[in-house]
Design a protein around this motif. Structure first.
Motif, PDB file in Angstrom:
ATOM      1  N   CYS A   1       3.948  -0.148   6.572  1.00 11.57           N
ATOM      2  CA  CYS A   1       5.275  -0.719   6.301  1.00 11.57           C
ATOM      3  C   CYS A   1       5.218  -2.244   6.320  1.00 11.57           C
ATOM      4  O   CYS A   1       5.818  -2.910   5.460  1.00 11.57           O
ATOM      5  N   ALA A   2       4.500  -2.806   7.294  1.00 12.67           N
ATOM      6  CA  ALA A   2       4.400  -4.262   7.387  1.00 12.67           C
ATOM      7  C   ALA A   2       3.633  -4.844   6.204  1.00 12.67           C
ATOM      8  O   ALA A   2       4.051  -5.852   5.615  1.00 12.67           O
ATOM      9  N   LEU A   3       2.525  -4.202   5.828  1.00 13.04           N
ATOM     10  CA  LEU A   3       1.748  -4.687   4.688  1.00 13.04           C
ATOM     11  C   LEU A   3       2.526  -4.554   3.392  1.00 13.04           C
ATOM     12  O   LEU A   3       2.394  -5.388   2.478  1.00 13.04           O
ATOM     13  N   TRP A   4       3.342  -3.517   3.284  1.00 10.24           N
ATOM     14  CA  TRP A   4       4.181  -3.322   2.100  1.00 10.24           C
ATOM     15  C   TRP A   4       5.182  -4.470   1.942  1.00 10.24           C
ATOM     16  O   TRP A   4       5.371  -5.000   0.835  1.00 10.24           O
ATOM     17  N   ALA A   5       5.814  -4.867   3.039  1.00  4.45           N
ATOM     18  CA  ALA A   5       6.778  -5.969   2.982  1.00  4.45           C
ATOM     19  C   ALA A   5       6.109  -7.267   2.526  1.00  4.45           C
ATOM     20  O   ALA A   5       6.650  -8.003   1.687  1.00  4.45           O
ATOM     21  N   VAL A   6       4.915  -7.546   3.061  1.00  4.53           N
ATOM     22  CA  VAL A   6       4.193  -8.756   2.656  1.00  4.53           C
ATOM     23  C   VAL A   6       3.795  -8.671   1.179  1.00  4.53           C
ATOM     24  O   VAL A   6       3.902  -9.655   0.441  1.00  4.53           O
ATOM     25  N   GLY A   7       3.357  -7.487   0.733  1.00  3.41           N
ATOM     26  CA  GLY A   7       2.968  -7.312  -0.666  1.00  3.41           C
ATOM     27  C   GLY A   7       4.135  -7.519  -1.620  1.00  3.41           C
ATOM     28  O   GLY A   7       3.964  -8.106  -2.704  1.00  3.41           O
ATOM     29  N   ILE A   8       5.310  -7.046  -1.251  1.00  9.02           N
ATOM     30  CA  ILE A   8       6.494  -7.218  -2.104  1.00  9.02           C
ATOM     31  C   ILE A   8       6.828  -8.699  -2.256  1.00  9.02           C
ATOM     32  O   ILE A   8       7.089  -9.189  -3.362  1.00  9.02           O
ATOM     33  N   MET A   9       6.825  -9.430  -1.144  1.00  8.95           N
ATOM     34  CA  MET A   9       7.134 -10.857  -1.198  1.00  8.95           C
ATOM     35  C   MET A   9       6.080 -11.621  -1.987  1.00  8.95           C
ATOM     36  O   MET A   9       6.411 -12.480  -2.823  1.00  8.95           O
ATOM     37  N   PHE A  10       4.799 -11.316  -1.753  1.00  8.46           N
ATOM     38  CA  PHE A  10       3.738 -12.032  -2.450  1.00  8.46           C
ATOM     39  C   PHE A  10       3.823 -11.813  -3.955  1.00  8.46           C
ATOM     40  O   PHE A  10       3.634 -12.759  -4.734  1.00  8.46           O
TER      41      PHE A  10
ATOM     42  N   PRO B   1       0.794  -1.234   0.000  1.00  3.35           N
ATOM     43  CA  PRO B   1       0.000   0.000   0.000  1.00  3.35           C
ATOM     44  C   PRO B   1       0.826   1.284   0.000  1.00  3.35           C
ATOM     45  O   PRO B   1       0.259   2.363   0.079  1.00  3.35           O
ATOM     46  N   CYS B   2       2.155   1.165  -0.090  1.00  4.98           N
ATOM     47  CA  CYS B   2       2.983   2.367   0.064  1.00  4.98           C
ATOM     48  C   CYS B   2       3.400   2.994  -1.266  1.00  4.98           C
ATOM     49  O   CYS B   2       3.277   4.198  -1.445  1.00  4.98           O
ATOM     50  N   CYS B   3       3.912   2.185  -2.192  1.00  2.00           N
ATOM     51  CA  CYS B   3       4.588   2.744  -3.366  1.00  2.00           C
ATOM     52  C   CYS B   3       4.004   2.239  -4.678  1.00  2.00           C
ATOM     53  O   CYS B   3       4.730   2.101  -5.669  1.00  2.00           O
ATOM     54  N   CYS B   4       2.698   1.960  -4.706  1.00  2.70           N
ATOM     55  CA  CYS B   4       2.113   1.424  -5.929  1.00  2.70           C
ATOM     56  C   CYS B   4       2.097   2.446  -7.059  1.00  2.70           C
ATOM     57  O   CYS B   4       2.003   2.082  -8.238  1.00  2.70           O
ATOM     58  N   CYS B   5       2.182   3.722  -6.744  1.00  2.00           N
ATOM     59  CA  CYS B   5       2.160   4.772  -7.776  1.00  2.00           C
ATOM     60  C   CYS B   5       3.563   5.274  -8.125  1.00  2.00           C
ATOM     61  O   CYS B   5       3.705   6.086  -9.043  1.00  2.00           O
ATOM     62  N   CYS B   6       4.575   4.809  -7.399  1.00  2.00           N
ATOM     63  CA  CYS B   6       5.951   5.279  -7.632  1.00  2.00           C
ATOM     64  C   CYS B   6       6.634   4.356  -8.637  1.00  2.00           C
ATOM     65  O   CYS B   6       7.489   3.527  -8.273  1.00  2.00           O
ATOM     66  N   LEU B   7       6.238   4.477  -9.909  1.00  2.00           N
ATOM     67  CA  LEU B   7       6.750   3.577 -10.938  1.00  2.00           C
ATOM     68  C   LEU B   7       8.221   3.803 -11.249  1.00  2.00           C
ATOM     69  O   LEU B   7       8.846   2.968 -11.907  1.00  2.00           O
ATOM     70  N   CYS B   8       8.779   4.923 -10.800  1.00  2.00           N
ATOM     71  CA  CYS B   8      10.177   5.226 -11.083  1.00  2.00           C
ATOM     72  C   CYS B   8      11.133   4.494 -10.153  1.00  2.00           C
ATOM     73  O   CYS B   8      12.352   4.511 -10.371  1.00  2.00           O
ATOM     74  N   LEU B   9      10.618   3.854  -9.118  1.00  2.00           N
ATOM     75  CA  LEU B   9      11.495   3.165  -8.174  1.00  2.00           C
ATOM     76  C   LEU B   9      12.162   1.967  -8.848  1.00  2.00           C
ATOM     77  O   LEU B   9      11.524   1.234  -9.617  1.00  2.00           O
ATOM     78  N   PRO B  10      13.450   1.742  -8.583  1.00  2.00           N
ATOM     79  CA  PRO B  10      14.161   0.624  -9.219  1.00  2.00           C
ATOM     80  C   PRO B  10      13.754  -0.708  -8.608  1.00  2.00           C
ATOM     81  O   PRO B  10      13.223  -0.773  -7.496  1.00  2.00           O
ATOM     82  N   ARG B  11      14.010  -1.779  -9.330  1.00  3.91           N
ATOM     83  CA  ARG B  11      13.807  -3.119  -8.805  1.00  3.91           C
ATOM     84  C   ARG B  11      15.017  -3.499  -7.970  1.00  3.91           C
ATOM     85  O   ARG B  11      16.154  -3.195  -8.323  1.00  3.91           O
ATOM     86  N   VAL B  12      14.765  -4.179  -6.857  1.00  8.63           N
ATOM     87  CA  VAL B  12      15.814  -4.463  -5.884  1.00  8.63           C
ATOM     88  C   VAL B  12      16.264  -5.919  -6.033  1.00  8.63           C
ATOM     89  O   VAL B  12      15.421  -6.820  -6.079  1.00  8.63           O
ATOM     90  N   PRO B  13      17.562  -6.163  -6.123  1.00 11.19           N
ATOM     91  CA  PRO B  13      18.045  -7.555  -6.223  1.00 11.19           C
ATOM     92  C   PRO B  13      17.639  -8.372  -5.000  1.00 11.19           C
ATOM     93  O   PRO B  13      17.576  -7.865  -3.881  1.00 11.19           O
ATOM     94  N   ILE B  14      17.373  -9.655  -5.239  1.00 10.69           N
ATOM     95  CA  ILE B  14      16.992 -10.554  -4.157  1.00 10.69           C
ATOM     96  C   ILE B  14      18.261 -11.107  -3.531  1.00 10.69           C
ATOM     97  O   ILE B  14      18.960 -11.932  -4.115  1.00 10.69           O
ATOM     98  N   THR B  15      18.569 -10.636  -2.349  1.00 11.28           N
ATOM     99  CA  THR B  15      19.748 -11.068  -1.605  1.00 11.28           C
ATOM    100  C   THR B  15      19.356 -11.375  -0.173  1.00 11.28           C
ATOM    101  O   THR B  15      18.213 -11.127   0.245  1.00 11.28           O
TER     102      THR B  15
END
Length: 338
Positions: A212-221, A140-154
């Motif tokens: 912040c917590a929901l954002w983390a779950v959304g990214i993983m899902f 729910p945090c950054c769904c409109c921020c399309l300019c954000l880069p993709r983050v490597p999975i580490t």
């Protein structure tokens, strides 16, 4: 209501305190008593369904995932139980809401850990998505921020995702304890949204931690939804989202309407007490349905849905040889890794 039309105000409408249980039960008519009995019965059935499901999970699911799945399945029955207690004892509403909030904060972290476990654990997930990336432009945090880069999975990015949900599970009980301490001193009033009161600022801080917590779950899902499609992760995530919306958003909207007197008082319930009363009754019915649906979604023999081959590449990720998960061991090109 007739008193308001005649220019007189019932004492309950001007009170900020909910009524005692005896006063509320005496005011119930026959339909009200029938509704109370029905909602209480639904809560008891939800608890029995969960107990039966917990026994099934304990017997059928591997021990490494058993406790996590039981925690997640307990979310709806716990919320239903706290709502039922709050309905019977209106003056306990603040404590029942706090209890449900703390429990669900832990469930959010458990859901993230379940997705990692279902991928075979952190090590297998890192090998599977070795050249993959997380898409952080999600709600729910950054769904409109399309300019954000993709983050490597580490290992580090996985740590930050787990920290995003863990902080909520830690800070929510701390803030609840602070609220109770302030309440005992007369500083914390649940429905006081004045900027001078602590309730507004504590609620805003909890809201930020929740996002912040929901954002983390959304990214993983978003990353594992294709990989775990064979494990019913999409309906599981949908049930989790419904609980979030109903327990937080729906209740907040009803409480705002009650605070603004849009929901009128109905003696012996003031506007705010009646808002909580309505929210609790809705939650009991909704959590009952979610408990029954969760039983269908989670109740299956675990090895039946164990993926033999899962391909979950996204555009931009480098192609890798398909990996096979056999008895918890990662195999590539059908040959064991050395």
């Amino acid at each position: 209501m007739e008193g308001e039309a005649n220019g007189t105000l019932h004492p309950a409408c001007g009170s900020s305190e909910p009524p005692y249980s005896e006063e509320l039960l005496r005011s119930l008519d026959l339909p009200g008593r029938f509704l109370f009995a029905t909602l209480t019965l639904m809560t008891l059935i939800a608890i029995l369904v969960f107990i039966e499901e917990a026994v099934y999970i304990y017997r059928k699911i591997p021990s490494s995932k058993r406790s996590i799945i039981i925690w997640i399945n307990a979310a709806a029955p716990v919320i239903s139980t706290t709502s039922c207690i709050g309905m019977w004892v209106p003056r306990s509403t603040m404590f029942t809401d706090f209890t449900a909030g703390i429990f669900f904060a832990i469930v959010i972290h458990k859901f993230l850990m379940m997705m990692i476990k279902e991928c075979g654990g952190q090590k297998v997930l890192l090998r599977r998505f070795e050249n993959g990336h997380f898409t952080i432009t999600t709600g729910p945090c950054c769904c409109c921020c399309l300019c954000l880069p993709r983050v490597p999975i580490t290992r580090q990015t996985l740590f930050w995702l787990k920290l995003g949900t863990f902080q909520f599970a830690v800070f929510r009980p701390v803030l609840v304890f602070l609220s109770i301490v302030l309440w005992t001193n007369g500083n914390y009033i649940l429905y006081n949204v004045s900027p001078k009161g602590p309730a507004l600022w504590i609620s805003c801080f909890i809201g930020a931690l929740t996002l912040c917590a929901l954002w983390a779950v959304g990214i993983m899902f978003r990353k594992v939804r294709i990989l775990l499609k064979c494990k019913n992760i999409i309906p599981k995530f949908a049930l989790y989202q419904f609980i979030v919306i109903l327990n937080h958003l729906q209740t907040t909207i009803i409480n705002i309407f009650a605070t603004q007197k849009i929901i009128p008082c109905a003696p012996p319930l003031s506007s705010t007490a009646r808002g909580s009363y309505i929210a609790q009754q809705l939650l009991i019915m909704e959590m009952f349905l979610i408990t029954v649906i969760s039983r269908v979604v989670y109740r299956r023999k675990y090895h039946d849905l164990e993926p033999l081959e899962c391909v979950a590449e996204e555009p931009g990720d480098k192609k890798q040889s398909p990996e096979v998960i056999l008895n918890g061991a990662a195999v590539q090109d059908a040959l064991p890794k050395v």
